[in-house]
Design an enzyme around this catalytic site. Structure first.
Site, PDB file in Angstrom:
ATOM      1  CG  LEU A   1       9.393 -22.529 -26.434  1.00  0.00           C
ATOM      2  CD1 LEU A   1       8.722 -23.882 -26.527  1.00  0.00           C
ATOM      3  CD2 LEU A   1       9.580 -21.942 -27.819  1.00  0.00           C
TER       4      LEU A   1
ATOM      5  CG  ASN B   1      19.463 -38.969 -17.020  1.00  0.00           C
ATOM      6  OD1 ASN B   1      19.451 -37.793 -17.384  1.00  0.00           O
ATOM      7  ND2 ASN B   1      18.380 -39.569 -16.567  1.00  0.00           N
TER       8      ASN B   1
ATOM      9  CB  VAL C   1      24.575 -49.595  -8.687  1.00  0.00           C
ATOM     10  CG1 VAL C   1      23.442 -50.484  -9.181  1.00  0.00           C
ATOM     11  CG2 VAL C   1      25.723 -49.566  -9.692  1.00  0.00           C
TER      12      VAL C   1
ATOM     13  CE  LYS D   1       8.470 -34.056 -21.911  1.00  0.00           C
ATOM     14  NZ  LYS D   1       8.769 -33.075 -22.950  1.00  0.00           N
TER      15      LYS D   1
ATOM     16  CE1 TYR E   1      10.245 -34.060 -18.652  1.00  0.00           C
ATOM     17  CE2 TYR E   1      10.203 -36.390 -18.042  1.00  0.00           C
ATOM     18  CZ  TYR E   1      10.432 -35.394 -18.980  1.00  0.00           C
ATOM     19  OH  TYR E   1      10.851 -35.741 -20.245  1.00  0.00           O
TER      20      TYR E   1
ATOM     21  CB  SER F   1       9.009 -38.916 -21.619  1.00  0.00           C
ATOM     22  OG  SER F   1       9.693 -39.741 -20.720  1.00  0.00           O
TER      23      SER F   1
ATOM     24  CG  ASN G   1      15.978 -44.804 -20.260  1.00  0.00           C
ATOM     25  OD1 ASN G   1      14.796 -45.104 -20.325  1.00  0.00           O
ATOM     26  ND2 ASN G   1      16.565 -44.481 -19.126  1.00  0.00           N
TER      27      ASN G   1
HETATM   28  P1  NAD Z   1      17.872 -30.760 -22.945  1.00  0.00           P
HETATM   29  O1  NAD Z   1      17.663 -30.092 -21.648  1.00  0.00           O
HETATM   30  O2  NAD Z   1      19.266 -31.070 -23.373  1.00  0.00           O
HETATM   31  O3  NAD Z   1      17.162 -29.934 -24.116  1.00  0.00           O
HETATM   32  C1  NAD Z   1      16.030 -29.149 -23.897  1.00  0.00           C
HETATM   33  C2  NAD Z   1      16.344 -27.761 -24.414  1.00  0.00           C
HETATM   34  O4  NAD Z   1      15.192 -26.933 -24.243  1.00  0.00           O
HETATM   35  C3  NAD Z   1      17.494 -27.091 -23.671  1.00  0.00           C
HETATM   36  O5  NAD Z   1      18.439 -26.651 -24.610  1.00  0.00           O
HETATM   37  C4  NAD Z   1      16.849 -25.924 -22.932  1.00  0.00           C
HETATM   38  O6  NAD Z   1      17.711 -24.832 -22.833  1.00  0.00           O
HETATM   39  C5  NAD Z   1      15.631 -25.657 -23.796  1.00  0.00           C
HETATM   40  N1  NAD Z   1      14.480 -25.044 -23.109  1.00  0.00           N
HETATM   41  C6  NAD Z   1      13.874 -25.435 -21.965  1.00  0.00           C
HETATM   42  N2  NAD Z   1      12.837 -24.631 -21.677  1.00  0.00           N
HETATM   43  C7  NAD Z   1      12.775 -23.709 -22.670  1.00  0.00           C
HETATM   44  C8  NAD Z   1      11.920 -22.608 -22.948  1.00  0.00           C
HETATM   45  N3  NAD Z   1      10.916 -22.262 -22.126  1.00  0.00           N
HETATM   46  N4  NAD Z   1      12.142 -21.880 -24.057  1.00  0.00           N
HETATM   47  C9  NAD Z   1      13.160 -22.180 -24.898  1.00  0.00           C
HETATM   48  N5  NAD Z   1      13.992 -23.209 -24.683  1.00  0.00           N
HETATM   49  C10 NAD Z   1      13.809 -23.963 -23.587  1.00  0.00           C
HETATM   50  O7  NAD Z   1      16.994 -32.111 -22.935  1.00  0.00           O
HETATM   51  P2  NAD Z   1      16.944 -33.304 -23.975  1.00  0.00           P
HETATM   52  O8  NAD Z   1      17.443 -34.511 -23.275  1.00  0.00           O
HETATM   53  O9  NAD Z   1      17.536 -32.914 -25.252  1.00  0.00           O
HETATM   54  O10 NAD Z   1      15.385 -33.472 -24.102  1.00  0.00           O
HETATM   55  C11 NAD Z   1      14.648 -32.877 -25.152  1.00  0.00           C
HETATM   56  C12 NAD Z   1      13.176 -33.175 -24.959  1.00  0.00           C
HETATM   57  O11 NAD Z   1      12.985 -34.584 -24.919  1.00  0.00           O
HETATM   58  C13 NAD Z   1      12.599 -32.640 -23.646  1.00  0.00           C
HETATM   59  O12 NAD Z   1      11.290 -32.197 -23.888  1.00  0.00           O
HETATM   60  C14 NAD Z   1      12.582 -33.855 -22.751  1.00  0.00           C
HETATM   61  O13 NAD Z   1      11.581 -33.766 -21.775  1.00  0.00           O
HETATM   62  C15 NAD Z   1      12.296 -34.960 -23.740  1.00  0.00           C
HETATM   63  N6  NAD Z   1      12.764 -36.272 -23.313  1.00  0.00           N
HETATM   64  C16 NAD Z   1      14.060 -36.431 -22.938  1.00  0.00           C
HETATM   65  C17 NAD Z   1      14.511 -37.674 -22.516  1.00  0.00           C
HETATM   66  C18 NAD Z   1      15.923 -37.882 -22.045  1.00  0.00           C
HETATM   67  O14 NAD Z   1      16.185 -38.842 -21.348  1.00  0.00           O
HETATM   68  N7  NAD Z   1      16.875 -37.051 -22.405  1.00  0.00           N
HETATM   69  C19 NAD Z   1      13.636 -38.765 -22.514  1.00  0.00           C
HETATM   70  C20 NAD Z   1      12.319 -38.565 -22.919  1.00  0.00           C
HETATM   71  C21 NAD Z   1      11.895 -37.303 -23.311  1.00  0.00           C
HETATM   72  C1  WQD Z   2      18.562 -45.525 -15.583  1.00  0.00           C
HETATM   73  C2  WQD Z   2      18.859 -46.645 -14.583  1.00  0.00           C
HETATM   74  C3  WQD Z   2      18.602 -46.007 -12.288  1.00  0.00           C
HETATM   75  C4  WQD Z   2      21.870 -43.089 -12.277  1.00  0.00           C
HETATM   76  C5  WQD Z   2      14.934 -40.942 -16.899  1.00  0.00           C
HETATM   77  C6  WQD Z   2      13.596 -40.281 -16.685  1.00  0.00           C
HETATM   78  C7  WQD Z   2      12.694 -40.606 -17.838  1.00  0.00           C
HETATM   79  C8  WQD Z   2      13.350 -40.250 -19.168  1.00  0.00           C
HETATM   80  C9  WQD Z   2      14.686 -40.878 -19.296  1.00  0.00           C
HETATM   81  C10 WQD Z   2      12.818 -37.973 -19.704  1.00  0.00           C
HETATM   82  C11 WQD Z   2      17.860 -46.688 -13.441  1.00  0.00           C
HETATM   83  C12 WQD Z   2      20.039 -46.346 -12.602  1.00  0.00           C
HETATM   84  C13 WQD Z   2      20.963 -44.053 -12.659  1.00  0.00           C
HETATM   85  C14 WQD Z   2      22.876 -43.428 -11.318  1.00  0.00           C
HETATM   86  C15 WQD Z   2      21.975 -45.655 -11.217  1.00  0.00           C
HETATM   87  N1  WQD Z   2      13.612 -38.838 -19.245  1.00  0.00           N
HETATM   88  N2  WQD Z   2      21.000 -45.313 -12.147  1.00  0.00           N
HETATM   89  N3  WQD Z   2      22.875 -44.711 -10.824  1.00  0.00           N
HETATM   90  O1  WQD Z   2      15.305 -43.012 -14.588  1.00  0.00           O
HETATM   91  O2  WQD Z   2      15.207 -44.705 -16.470  1.00  0.00           O
HETATM   92  O3  WQD Z   2      14.733 -42.350 -16.943  1.00  0.00           O
HETATM   93  O4  WQD Z   2      15.486 -40.529 -18.156  1.00  0.00           O
HETATM   94  O5  WQD Z   2      11.713 -38.127 -20.115  1.00  0.00           O
HETATM   95  O6  WQD Z   2      11.530 -39.884 -17.640  1.00  0.00           O
HETATM   96  O7  WQD Z   2      13.042 -40.780 -15.481  1.00  0.00           O
HETATM   97  O8  WQD Z   2      17.048 -42.984 -16.464  1.00  0.00           O
HETATM   98  O9  WQD Z   2      19.480 -42.795 -16.581  1.00  0.00           O
HETATM   99  O10 WQD Z   2      18.274 -41.847 -14.571  1.00  0.00           O
HETATM  100  O11 WQD Z   2      18.417 -44.314 -14.874  1.00  0.00           O
HETATM  101  O12 WQD Z   2      22.017 -46.808 -10.744  1.00  0.00           O
HETATM  102  O13 WQD Z   2      23.706 -42.596 -10.927  1.00  0.00           O
HETATM  103  O14 WQD Z   2      20.129 -46.388 -13.995  1.00  0.00           O
HETATM  104  O15 WQD Z   2      18.227 -46.540 -11.037  1.00  0.00           O
HETATM  105  O16 WQD Z   2      17.652 -48.033 -13.131  1.00  0.00           O
HETATM  106  P1  WQD Z   2      15.522 -43.321 -15.999  1.00  0.00           P
HETATM  107  P2  WQD Z   2      18.366 -42.889 -15.629  1.00  0.00           P
END
Ligand code: NAD
Ligand code: WQD
Length: 362
Positions: free
Chosen positions: A67, A211, A229, A164, A160, A132, A191
């Site tokens: 991007l 995660n 944990v 956002k 991070y 997020s 989550n």
């Molecule tokens: P992901 O890493 O699987 O997907 C993100 C994708 O973006 C990847 O395929 C990566 O290769 C691509 N990417 C990163 N930077 C890029 C760039 N500069 N140009 C083009 N492509 C790029 O992550 P996800 O879990 O699918 O998350 C998707 C979105 O949702 C992210 O913005 C993440 O921050 C947000 N989000 C995720 C979670 C979660 O827990 N998975 C929670 C809240 C928000």
């Molecule tokens: C969940 C729970 C850990 C791993 C993260 C990002 C958040 C959002 C979602 C992007 C917590 C516990 C975890 C392990 C454990 N992402 N845990 N052992 O931290 O709630 O959220 O993902 O936007 O911004 O912070 O998710 O899955 O890491 O943890 O005990 O090996 O599991 O302490 O209580 P989290 P998580």
């Protein structure tokens, strides 16, 4: 050709090869949308797009573009008649973001700026953004705000989360500069867990998973010894933190609901936030039990110290999404665990080739 360009409308899905993006592409195609996926594959592989084509029996154009590469991205806008954008692309590891914050700011913020500039240039006004729950930071500092409504004051606590938060502000300011043009849906995910019920696509973290669910799945398939944990001394029903886990297919459907909302309820322009969560919290031990049940495995674990930055409770109040987007979750943690187990057993090394190279290449 130009005539092809004008005949079909596309949803541009940035980060569409990733975990949530790929599930959303599946849902988009199922709902009759055409998609073009842009991804630089920094945290994913083309295999997910190949699997999506298998799953949907549909050709999905893919552009390997960063991007931040303005010319590369402009070509995509030139080639396809983009009607709306769903913007997933970004780096997402909280811990890593504290180690290399500049990379997070550069990638997430600059990537979004370039995307928005091109949207303006090509007159594309609709964007759904992946925010997020992390933007709330420790919402338990307002005890009467659990479950968390969108009005809860924001206070991210890591780089991070700051990306956002900043992107949310940029979207708001841009909307205010031209209210009749921009239509922004900011979705704050809680989550996301689980995988597509087909077992063809799922989450495929590089290296050691951060995660909970991906880590547990790797223990269950024998890639790791046990789950650690992170603390059982929190003030919750069993001492482990509470999160609002949401099936990734439900989450994907939330994006369709948001796109439809922008199309039908935002003729004047809009910039609005919606929580996407279930409204129900689960503890780490509850999720562990659910995954043991779904997999039929007794997943070994050891309680260790708290992880820096973890908060006791992040549970969504999802009423606004229910009321306005007509969306709510339909699947529970048990179903997410069954679908994750199907994905993990069918693809123990994710999208990598199964076998020795994968094992020794780790
Ligand atoms: P992901 O890493 O699987 O997907 C993100 C994708 O973006 C990847 O395929 C990566 O290769 C691509 N990417 C990163 N930077 C890029 C760039 N500069 N140009 C083009 N492509 C790029 O992550 P996800 O879990 O699918 O998350 C998707 C979105 O949702 C992210 O913005 C993440 O921050 C947000 N989000 C995720 C979670 C979660 O827990 N998975 C929670 C809240 C928000
Ligand atoms: C969940 C729970 C850990 C791993 C993260 C990002 C958040 C959002 C979602 C992007 C917590 C516990 C975890 C392990 C454990 N992402 N845990 N052992 O931290 O709630 O959220 O993902 O936007 O911004 O912070 O998710 O899955 O890491 O943890 O005990 O090996 O599991 O302490 O209580 P989290 P998580």
């Amino acid at each position: 050709t130009q005539s092809e360009k004008t005949s079909k409308k596309y949803v541009l899905v940035t980060g569409g090869a990733g975990y949530i993006g790929s599930h959303t592409v599946a849902e988009l195609i199922e709902n009759g949308y055409e998609c073009v996926v842009v991804d630089n594959l920094c945290n994913s592989s083309y295999e997910s797009v190949a699997r999506l084509q298998l799953l949907t029996d549909h050709y999905i154009p893919f552009c390997e573009v960063d991007l931040c590469d303005r010319e590369g991205l402009a070509k995509v806008f030139e080639e396809y008649n983009i009607d709306s954008v769903i913007h997933f692309a970004g780096l997402k590891a909280v811990g890593e973001s504290t180690q290399i914050p500049l990379r997070y700011f550069h990638n997430n913020i600059l990537g979004t700026l370039v995307l928005l500039e091109l949207m303006e240039q090509y007159n594309v006004s609709k964007l759904v953004f992946s925010s997020s729950a992390t933007v709330y930071g420790d919402a338990t500092r307002f005890p009467n705000m659990i479950p968390i409504p969108e009005e809860c004051p924001l206070g991210p606590t890591n780089p991070y989360g700051h990306t956002k938060f900043t992107i949310e502000k940029i979207l708001n300011d841009l909307y205010l500069s031209n209210k009749s043009m921009w239509k922004f849906a900011i979705l704050r995910y809680f989550n996301p867990i689980g995988a597509h019920p087909s077992g063809l696509i799922g989450e495929d973290p590089l290296g050691i998973p951060n995660n909970l669910l991906p880590y547990m799945a790797q223990v269950a398939v024998g890639r790791r010894e046990k789950l650690y944990v992170f603390g059982d001394d929190y003030e919750t029903r069993d001492g482990t933190p509470i999160r609002d886990y949401i099936h990734v297919v439900d989450l994907a459907k939330g994006h369709i609901a948001a796109l439809k909302y922008l199309d039908h309820n935002a003729s004047e322009g809009i910039c609005r936030e919606w929580n996407l969560g279930s409204g129900t919290g689960s503890t780490v031990f509850e999720v562990h039990r659910a995954f043991c049940n779904a997999s039929g495995k007794d997943i070994p674990y050891e309680v260790t110290g708290r992880r820096a930055g973890d908060v006791v409770n992040l549970t969504a109040k999802p009423d606004r999404a229910e009321r306005e987007l007509k969306w709510h979750t339909e699947l529970d943690v048990g179903m997410a665990c069954s679908d994750l187990w199907k994905w993990a057993t069918g693809n123990p090394y994710g999208y990598q080739l199964k076998g020795v190279e994968a094992k020794f290449g780790e």
